[in-house]
Design a protein around this motif. Structure first.
Motif, PDB file in Angstrom:
ATOM      1  N   PHE A  98      28.008 -52.088   4.828  1.00 14.69           N
ATOM      2  CA  PHE A  98      28.626 -52.544   6.039  1.00 14.69           C
ATOM      3  C   PHE A  98      28.614 -53.930   6.244  1.00 14.69           C
ATOM      4  CE2 PHE A  98      28.323 -48.139   8.686  1.00 14.69           C
ATOM      5  CZ  PHE A  98      29.340 -47.526   7.770  1.00 14.69           C
ATOM      6  N   PHE A  99      27.450 -54.464   5.991  1.00 16.54           N
ATOM      7  CA  PHE A  99      27.128 -55.759   6.263  1.00 16.54           C
ATOM      8  C   PHE A  99      27.944 -56.799   5.202  1.00 16.54           C
ATOM      9  CE2 PHE A  99      25.246 -59.781   5.588  1.00 16.54           C
ATOM     10  CZ  PHE A  99      24.885 -60.403   6.774  1.00 16.54           C
ATOM     11  N   VAL A 100      28.063 -56.348   3.863  1.00 21.00           N
ATOM     12  CA  VAL A 100      28.666 -56.971   2.918  1.00 21.00           C
ATOM     13  C   VAL A 100      30.354 -56.776   3.413  1.00 21.00           C
ATOM     14  CG1 VAL A 100      29.398 -57.140   0.516  1.00 21.00           C
ATOM     15  CG2 VAL A 100      26.970 -56.629   1.286  1.00 21.00           C
ATOM     16  N   ILE A 101      30.600 -55.790   3.538  1.00 19.83           N
ATOM     17  CA  ILE A 101      32.258 -55.648   4.161  1.00 19.83           C
ATOM     18  C   ILE A 101      32.425 -56.591   5.356  1.00 19.83           C
ATOM     19  CG2 ILE A 101      33.885 -54.099   5.259  1.00 19.83           C
ATOM     20  CD1 ILE A 101      32.559 -51.914   3.343  1.00 19.83           C
ATOM     21  N   GLY A 102      31.526 -56.604   6.230  1.00 21.03           N
ATOM     22  CA  GLY A 102      31.773 -57.238   7.462  1.00 21.03           C
ATOM     23  C   GLY A 102      31.786 -58.888   7.375  1.00 21.03           C
ATOM     24  N   LEU A 103      30.961 -59.315   6.289  1.00 19.66           N
ATOM     25  CA  LEU A 103      30.753 -60.784   6.042  1.00 19.66           C
ATOM     26  C   LEU A 103      32.058 -61.081   5.109  1.00 19.66           C
ATOM     27  CD1 LEU A 103      29.272 -63.478   5.906  1.00 19.66           C
ATOM     28  CD2 LEU A 103      28.113 -62.658   3.734  1.00 19.66           C
ATOM     29  N   LEU A 104      32.603 -60.497   4.366  1.00 22.55           N
ATOM     30  CA  LEU A 104      33.701 -60.502   3.514  1.00 22.55           C
ATOM     31  C   LEU A 104      34.912 -60.492   4.612  1.00 22.55           C
ATOM     32  CD1 LEU A 104      33.213 -58.598   0.044  1.00 22.55           C
ATOM     33  CD2 LEU A 104      33.205 -61.257   0.415  1.00 22.55           C
TER      34      LEU A 104
END
Length: 208
Positions: free
Chosen positions: A111-117
């Motif tokens: 979730f965090f990686v998706i959100g950052l991208l």
């Protein structure tokens, strides 16, 4: 407005609105990652623990306060500046409603990686539309112009203060906060090159 600029206007408006919507969704994904939020979101999280308002409403109110701080800095608002202040918060609330909390660790990291991208791509979209900076970006550039300090020092100083206040109020500071600080700049720069809309020079500038 010259004809070439007019032809690009529908794309610019669409890119601005899509970018602002996705920005809020990116924030929501990072918050649901629960491994540490971005600095300004740490502040909004902390405030949300003490007042009966949603994260999105607090984000709007924080943006309004930041825009008030623009006045002594003599920063100019753009259409994108105002829409950023008004639309990102509700979009984040939509994302927080749709994305379930309390997931297993590997999913929260995803979730965090998706959100950052998503947030970085959204930044490229709305800045590339050339309708003005976001409230927090304008505060940074305004303080940079006033203090003559390097832009990275100004940004770091602002975000340290924001994180400290948000953390003291109970906002989620963690490895994700550090990852955001290290990665968001290069990622935004990459997406800004992709989504920047080239505008022809204004007539007066061209004649000069």
């Amino acid at each position: 407005m010259n004809r070439a600029r007019g032809r690009r206007l529908p794309r610019r408006i669409a890119q601005l609105l899509i970018g602002l919507f996705l920005y809020g969704i990116g924030i929501a994904f990072m918050i649901r990652g629960e491994i540490g939020a971005a600095p300004w979101d740490v502040l909004s999280q902390g405030i949300a623990l003490h007042v009966p308002l949603s994260f999105g409403v607090i984000t709007i109110l924080t943006s309004v306060v930041v825009l008030v701080l623009w006045l002594p800095l003599r920063q100019r608002y753009g259409v994108g500046t105002v829409l950023n202040a008004l639309l990102v918060g509700p979009s984040a609330d939509v994302g927080l409603f749709l994305i379930p909390p309390g997931q297993v660790l590997w999913l929260r990291i995803c979730f965090f990686v998706i959100g950052l991208l998503v947030l970085a791509a959204a930044t490229g979209l709305y800045i590339g539309a050339h309708f003005g900076p976001g409230p927090r970006d304008g505060l940074m550039t305004g303080l940079h112009a006033r203090t003559r300090r390097p832009i990275w020092i100004v940004r770091t100083g602002i975000e340290i203060v924001v994180v400290a206040v948000g953390w003291s109020l109970g906002g989620n500071v963690g490895i994700g906060t550090l990852a955001f600080a290290l990665l968001v700049g290069p990622l935004c720069q990459y997406f800004m090159r992709i989504f920047a809309i080239r505008l022809p020079a204004k007539p007066q500038a061209a004649s000069a």
